[in-house]
Scaffold this motif. Structure first.
Motif, PDB file in Angstrom:
ATOM      1  N   ALA A   1       0.827  -1.215   0.000  1.00 12.87           N
ATOM      2  CA  ALA A   1       0.000   0.000   0.000  1.00 12.87           C
ATOM      3  C   ALA A   1       0.856   1.258   0.000  1.00 12.87           C
ATOM      4  O   ALA A   1       0.432   2.312  -0.473  1.00 12.87           O
ATOM      5  N   THR A   2       2.088   1.160   0.508  1.00 13.26           N
ATOM      6  CA  THR A   2       2.920   2.350   0.668  1.00 13.26           C
ATOM      7  C   THR A   2       4.086   2.413  -0.315  1.00 13.26           C
ATOM      8  O   THR A   2       4.660   3.477  -0.528  1.00 13.26           O
ATOM      9  N   HIS A   3       4.449   1.282  -0.902  1.00 14.44           N
ATOM     10  CA  HIS A   3       5.630   1.239  -1.781  1.00 14.44           C
ATOM     11  C   HIS A   3       5.272   1.014  -3.254  1.00 14.44           C
ATOM     12  O   HIS A   3       6.146   1.134  -4.109  1.00 14.44           O
ATOM     13  N   ALA A   4       4.043   0.646  -3.552  1.00 16.63           N
ATOM     14  CA  ALA A   4       3.663   0.370  -4.943  1.00 16.63           C
ATOM     15  C   ALA A   4       2.587   1.351  -5.409  1.00 16.63           C
ATOM     16  O   ALA A   4       2.033   2.104  -4.614  1.00 16.63           O
ATOM     17  N   GLY A   5       2.339   1.330  -6.720  1.00 18.18           N
ATOM     18  CA  GLY A   5       1.248   2.130  -7.266  1.00 18.18           C
ATOM     19  C   GLY A   5       1.677   3.496  -7.773  1.00 18.18           C
ATOM     20  O   GLY A   5       0.848   4.310  -8.166  1.00 18.18           O
ATOM     21  N   MET A   6       2.992   3.770  -7.751  1.00 20.42           N
ATOM     22  CA  MET A   6       3.482   5.040  -8.280  1.00 20.42           C
ATOM     23  C   MET A   6       4.656   4.739  -9.222  1.00 20.42           C
ATOM     24  O   MET A   6       5.104   3.597  -9.306  1.00 20.42           O
ATOM     25  N   THR A   7       5.156   5.757  -9.910  1.00 19.45           N
ATOM     26  CA  THR A   7       6.326   5.531 -10.758  1.00 19.45           C
ATOM     27  C   THR A   7       7.577   5.499  -9.876  1.00 19.45           C
ATOM     28  O   THR A   7       7.558   5.954  -8.725  1.00 19.45           O
ATOM     29  N   THR A   8       8.673   4.990 -10.445  1.00 20.88           N
ATOM     30  CA  THR A   8       9.936   4.952  -9.696  1.00 20.88           C
ATOM     31  C   THR A   8      10.397   6.365  -9.341  1.00 20.88           C
ATOM     32  O   THR A   8      10.957   6.582  -8.273  1.00 20.88           O
ATOM     33  N   GLU A   9      10.157   7.327 -10.227  1.00 14.14           N
ATOM     34  CA  GLU A   9      10.576   8.700  -9.933  1.00 14.14           C
ATOM     35  C   GLU A   9       9.754   9.300  -8.806  1.00 14.14           C
ATOM     36  O   GLU A   9      10.276  10.039  -7.966  1.00 14.14           O
ATOM     37  N   GLU A  10       8.451   8.979  -8.798  1.00 14.75           N
ATOM     38  CA  GLU A  10       7.603   9.482  -7.718  1.00 14.75           C
ATOM     39  C   GLU A  10       8.045   8.888  -6.377  1.00 14.75           C
ATOM     40  O   GLU A  10       8.132   9.591  -5.364  1.00 14.75           O
TER      41      GLU A  10
END
Lengths: 334, 334
Positions: A132-141
């Motif tokens: 929930a806290t480490h996934a779901g965004m881009t690597t840059e984000e």
């Protein structure tokens, strides 16, 4: 605990003098925060041996690979792994976008401050928090999120930024090895992308020399712009028997020196020790309840039990933090 | 094609003189095997720009990351990927231990010399060949097998060792970039453990800077000795959209320059080009049927189609091997 940032040109001048003095001291003693003793001597002897050209123990620069665990070896890990504090802070920050978390474990307990209750769900609960806290965004984000956290978050007991909770003697050791032609790597159970945004300024270790646990990423084009999206799917756990696997995958060459502090590092040390030629294995033993924390065989965090026995049998170096280190953190110089 | 190894002290002296002359020539022209022209100039301009301190395009040394495809970019890939010749040779070597292969596809066809028939089974057949030849041993055993093959196997048409089938202009380019503070990486669809045993002597690229496809490995203790066993299970395919993923996983930093030759490199070039600041993308176009091979849009090996179109649109550098390279292989100097 006093702030050490210079506030005036006088302070800057003093710091300048101090830096000069420190550089001189380092030339004389490369490990000034280590007390004279067996541990320090074993490091100096090993480095002297492998760097002495013409000696039977000489190791070419390209093969001088040293691997370091991170949690409890380069920075502290109490009262909880720092990455877990990061995850908790992220749960709080993301909660407004997830009203359902109020009713949903492990988030409901976390948001009430009940960490123990949240973790009653075991590994499954932990995994839910991580994803929930480490996934779901881009690597840059994610990189920006970690940098922001590192710049602002404070350790619950020392109130210091987490990146100040690094062991001064280990910083000296990293620099000393690099000065002697070693390439220093981190091999940690922690998240590879959680460490990389700050290991270069803090440890002098560039991102390409950081190995850790990871989730999968996926290449995608968003409105024509390439991104890597972090997926809620485990890729690799860089702990215990995973550490030699991670080392092989990333480095492709066996280390000649390995540094750890817990049973999670045992296989990395075994793998290192099993190579031909001179080898060096070291465990940091947390024995200093006053300046840091004292824990080993019974601790749920950084448990050091089997590896401590094996170190004794195999005569690996065991650092007694209380006896062997003059200072633990730079902000608490004696 | 003459052998170049010195056979006498006279020859050694001549080679010494030659080496001196070459070093001098390199100082004057860092890319002597490149004809003057747009491609060469674009490389020189880019390097000058990012290394000029104080310039708005200056890039700090730590961020000078350059990634190179291997097959068809650093060494040849015709009439088949060289790793496939390795697999064929391994099938022959292992056949006595596998009498069942006489009746079992794809091995039966391979052993009769019918490669086309063997590959009629598509990806599944290819995977079976890879696993039968690349898994089931320790990492150290596989390393020794590859080293032995590289030292003895010969290319079917040139009869040269495969590691002599490397492009002289690209060797110069690698050295030139490193002389200018770049860290050079391989990012290949080929096997990471197939490349690492020889990339350091051949390209000057150490194992920790090689990224490729991989199978899983498992840590094990054999009679108390730690080993990593190669498992018949895919771990990662470092091709196409996998290349930016592999780059992120291993380097954790976006390259500022990327070099490829096929559609398999397109996403790596897109990912590289999408970063902030100066970027350099280059494709090697195989246009020289006389000195090497000529192939592009229709080739099943190293197909260059979409990426060639995108290179034209985005003004990436396209190397015309026939026009831009004075020589292709060092053993065939003009």
């Amino acid at each position: 605990m006093k702030a050490t940032r210079p506030q005036s040109s006088l302070a800057a001048a003093l710091v300048g003098t101090l830096a000069f003095t420190t550089a001189n001291a380092r030339a004389a003693d490369p490990l000034p925060s280590w007390n004279d003793g067996k541990a320090k001597q074993s490091i100096l002897d090993f480095v002297a041996k492998v760097t002495k050209s013409g000696s039977p123990d000489f190791v070419p620069v390209a093969e001088r690979i040293a691997t370091f665990d991170n949690d409890g070896c380069l920075w502290a890990e109490q009262p909880m792994y720092f990455q877990f504090f990061f995850a908790l802070d992220r749960v709080k920050a993301l909660a407004p976008q997830h009203p359902e978390w109020k009713e949903q474990e492990p988030f409901a307990s976390l948001l009430k401050g009940d960490v123990k209750g949240a973790l009653a769900g075991g590994e499954g609960a932990m995994l839910e928090i991580v994803m929930a806290t480490h996934a779901g965004m881009t690597t840059e984000e994610f990189d920006a999120i970690v940098k922001d956290w590192v710049a602002t978050a404070k350790h619950p007991t020392t109130r210091r930024p987490y990146t100040e909770m690094v062991y001064q003697p280990m910083l000296e050791l990293l620099a000393y090895l690099r000065d002697n032609g070693f390439k220093t790597f981190i091999v940690s159970g922690g998240g590879i992308d959680f460490m990389r945004p700050w290991t270069e300024p803090v440890y002098g270790i560039p991102p390409e020399q950081v190995i850790g646990s990871s989730i999968k990423t996926k290449f995608d084009l968003r409105y024509g712009k390439p991104v890597l999206v972090r997926l809620p799917e485990l890729n690799f756990i860089d702990d215990k028997a995973g550490k030699p696997v991670g080392i092989h995958q990333h480095i492709g060459r066996r280390p000649i020196a390995a540094f750890g502090n817990s049973d999670g590092d045992l296989q990395m040390l075994q793998w290192t020790a099993a190579g031909n030629g001179p080898r060096f294995c070291l465990l940091v033993h947390h024995t200093d309840a006053e300046r840091e924390w004292a824990y080993d065989r019974e601790s749920s965090i950084g448990r050091l039990d089997t590896a401590l026995d094996e170190a004794a049998q195999r005569r690996w170096t065991v650092v007694d933090m209380k006896e062997d280190w003059k200072c633990v953190f730079a902000f608490a110089q004696p």
